[in-house]
Design an enzyme around this catalytic site. Structure first.
Site, mmCIF file in Angstrom:
data_model
loop_
_atom_site.group_PDB
_atom_site.id
_atom_site.type_symbol
_atom_site.label_atom_id
_atom_site.label_comp_id
_atom_site.label_asym_id
_atom_site.label_seq_id
_atom_site.Cartn_x
_atom_site.Cartn_y
_atom_site.Cartn_z
ATOM 1 N N GLU A 1 -124.229 9.962 -47.952
ATOM 2 C CA GLU A 1 -124.231 8.673 -47.645
ATOM 3 C C GLU A 1 -123.946 7.899 -48.672
ATOM 4 O OE1 GLU A 1 -126.526 10.574 -46.673
ATOM 5 O OE2 GLU A 1 -126.645 10.825 -44.554
ATOM 6 N N HIS B 1 -136.053 8.487 -36.804
ATOM 7 C CA HIS B 1 -134.871 8.538 -36.140
ATOM 8 C C HIS B 1 -134.879 7.970 -34.742
ATOM 9 C CE1 HIS B 1 -134.889 12.375 -38.166
ATOM 10 N NE2 HIS B 1 -133.496 12.558 -38.244
#
Lengths: 343, 330
Positions: A69, A138
């Protein structure tokens, strides 16, 4: 009211489909637009928001990336500064921890540090929210985290009509826009979709102005302010309150940056009561900002102390009993209103 | 392939090293105004941190001599030599270092945040942060079918950042026109390279990403020219990225005000004896590409250019403080 002023037909889309449609339309019109991120290619995005793009536009413009990322968000900044209009996906907002430097030191600051001479026209799409027992890495929303740091516009739609219009606007914006989509609204069956998020969406391209909230239900006894999934909790609470003889107004923020303080203040000036509903953490976040924005402007308009229904200041637990207990819902909003009326 | 610079390229490299060094010398003295007898970083006409590039000029000129304004460069917190070699507007750059309205960003960025879009130059104060943007700019050129290579400069400390490894892998997996240039000055602030880095040479890390790794010893201008020429030609021809590590020298401290007590005794004096600018001058004199008269002329012109930029900066106004609220968005 966005959902009723569109003149749309009856074609309903999920937020995932609406995001993909807006992206495809912009990609057809503008060769500078491209998409990159993890699993955005043949898979079509883990949350469906790039479905169909790979087949139409191919691997050059719909690029699966390594799980890097920092590199690919940094690369998006470089490409945006060089004249492209990248759309980049951070699969779960929780993953910001591995790449926040690229987001808030590069993406958010290069315009300022160049005195406005370098533009950073990019969209960072990222999924938010829990409610399906994915535990604390998450399931976060982190709205306040992103909205707090200057230099990024931040949007978080509650339905597919807004999602398409905000996505189109985000892609056309010369500034970086963080597009936060809530997993429970996404229309993925396996995530237990909120039905109210799947609404009629015009087929033609359109943009919604970033920075405009909307009143999605009118009322005069209390203002319920929220965003994304929280809007649906508010609408259910408003229905329950109506059954009790109270009339609740619901404001859907749609954008966190810029924040439409005028619409919030106008609503509270009318109702005199404010409850903010936020699936992000309780402290130092969106709910406090909304309340402060009203109170520092005019505390005399309030008939009662404002309240918030937000996620407690705890990591998000796995066990459904614990997670569901902690999440905001319509019952908690109704309870907050009752307490407000008693005090 | 062993590239040999033309006379014109040699004199260009020498002139830009002289320009850069004199800029740093002038900044050094101006920076100290208002900071004696008590050193306070917030005082004086140039407040804040100041990272001088004295000694590292060969890296900048040996690479940038191969570049055009269309090529992209991302640099580091120690950016002046690279900015000078990339052709950043000197007046606007010095004005930015002074925080003035006429600066590149009107004073919002300062010396670690210099952006000149006209020559595709940017830099950043975070170690390893320029690599991703360089990869992305290279991707942009590939997608647009436009010419141009991207060069990401970094110090040797950046090779221990995750961003380094992610960016090298991404550039290699997409075969992008990027050159990664490590300026190895042997020190990460006070920590020596051998104390922080598991391999003696970072160019060897290129093999992990299937790209060529090239080592340049001894801060040698023309060896850098040759290595960079190869790497940039490969990038232009679509043959993908290269990693170059250059042994260079930090003749000043990490930042101004650094006591440098961590340096072994005599190290700095030894480095100064190997100062690359007098060395290259000697080389050009010996090759009869330069004589005392033309050298004096070149040096005087360079000094005059820097003095003009400093005057421009000093004579410029500050933006009104409330201009701080502008340019968050465009």
């Amino acid at each position: 009211m966005s959902m009723t002023t569109t003149g749309a037909g009856t074609r309903k889309l999920t937020i995932a489909r609406a995001m993909a449609e807006a992206t495809a339309q912009e990609m057809r019109n503008d060769p500078r637009v491209f998409v990159m991120g993890e699993d955005v290619g043949p898979l079509g995005g883990v949350f469906g928001n790039t479905r169909g793009l790979y087949d139409e536009f191919g691997a050059e413009r719909v690029r699966d990336t390594p799980i890097s990322e920092t590199a690919f968000i940094g690369a998006a900044v470089g490409a945006a500064s060089d004249g492209m209009r990248p759309i980049v996906e951070l699969m779960f907002v929780d993953f910001f921890g591995v790449c926040m430097d690229a987001i808030y030191n590069l993406m958010a600051k290069n315009i300022y540090f160049s005195g406005g001479k370098v533009k950073v026209p990019m969209v960072l799409m990222t999924s938010t929210g829990g409610g399906y027992s994915d535990a604390g890495q998450h399931s976060q929303c982190l709205y306040g985290t992103f909205a707090h740091l200057p230099g990024m516009k931040v949007v978080a739609p509650s339905n597919a009509y807004d999602a398409k219009g905000l996505m189109t606007a985000a892609i056309r914006d010369d500034n970086p826009v963080v597009f936060m989509y809530h997993k429970s609204l996404q229309g993925m069956g396996w995530l237990g979709t909120e039905k109210g998020a799947t609404v009629p969406v015009p087929e033609e391209s359109y943009a919604l102005e970033i920075g405009k909230a909307t009143v999605v239900r009118e009322g005069h006894d209390v203002t319920l302010v929220s965003l994304a999934a929280g809007v649906h909790h508010c609408l259910r609470a408003a229905q329950a309150l109506e059954d009790e003889g109270f009339s609740a107004e619901v404001v859907d923020l749609r954008s966190l940056v810029p924040l439409d303080r005028e619409t919030i203040r106008a609503s509270v000036a009318k109702t005199g009561r404010l409850i903010v509903v936020d699936e992000d953490y309780h402290s130092y976040g969106v709910s406090g900002e909304i309340i402060a924005s009203v109170v520092e402007h005019d505390h005399a308009c309030l008939k009662a102390a404002p309240r918030r229904v937000a996620y407690p200041d705890i990591p998000i637990p796995f066990a459904p009993t614990m997670e569901q207990w902690a999440l905001p819902n319509a019952d908690k909003i109704v309870d907050a209103f009752h307490q407000m009326m008693l005090s | 392939m062993n590239h040999t610079p033309t006379t014109e390229q040699r004199l260009w490299m020498y002139r830009h090293m002289v320009l850069s060094r004199y800029l740093e010398e002038r900044i050094e003295s101006l920076y100290m105004e208002g900071k004696t007898p008590v050193f306070n970083m917030a005082k004086g006409p140039i407040p804040g941190e100041m990272h001088l590039s004295n000694g590292q000029e060969p890296c900048a000129v040996g690479v940038c001599v191969h570049l055009t304004p269309e090529d992209i460069v991302t640099a580091t917190h120690r950016p002046h030599h690279i900015a000078v070699a990339k052709g950043v507007d000197l007046d606007a750059m010095v004005a930015e270092i002074f925080g003035k309205a006429t600066g590149l960003a009107g004073g919002r960025g300062g010396h670690m945040h210099l952006f000149d879009a006209k020559v595709n130059f940017s830099c950043s104060g975070i170690i390893g942060e320029g690599l991703g943007p360089a990869v992305g700019a290279a991707l942009s050129r590939k997608l647009q079918g436009k010419p141009g290579v991207a060069v990401a400069f970094m110090g040797e400390g950046a090779a221990n950042q995750g961003a380094f490894h992610e960016a090298l892998n991404l550039a290699a997996v997409w075969q992008l026109p990027v050159v990664f240039v490590i300026e190895d000055n042997a020190w990460g602030i006070s920590v020596a390279k051998q104390a922080s880095t598991a391999v003696p040479r970072n160019d060897r890390r290129a093999s992990a990403y299937g790209m060529p790794g090239v080592h340049v010893a001894d801060n040698d201008v023309e060896a850098i020219f040759s290595a960079a020429g190869d790497a940039i030609a490969r990038a232009r021809e679509g043959q993908g990225p290269t990693l170059i590590e250059i042994e260079t020298a930090r003749l000043a401290g990490h930042f101004m005000g650094d006591g440098e007590d961590y340096r072994p005794k005599g190290e700095k004096e030894g480095l100064k004896q190997r100062d690359p600018i007098p060395r290259y001058r000697r080389q050009l004199l010996d090759a009869e590409l330069l004589d005392d008269i033309s050298d004096t002329d070149l040096v005087e012109q360079a000094h005059a250019r820097i003095e003009a930029a400093i005057r421009f900066a000093q004579d410029s106004e500050f933006l009104p403080p409330e201009a701080a609220l502008e340019m968050v968005f465009v």
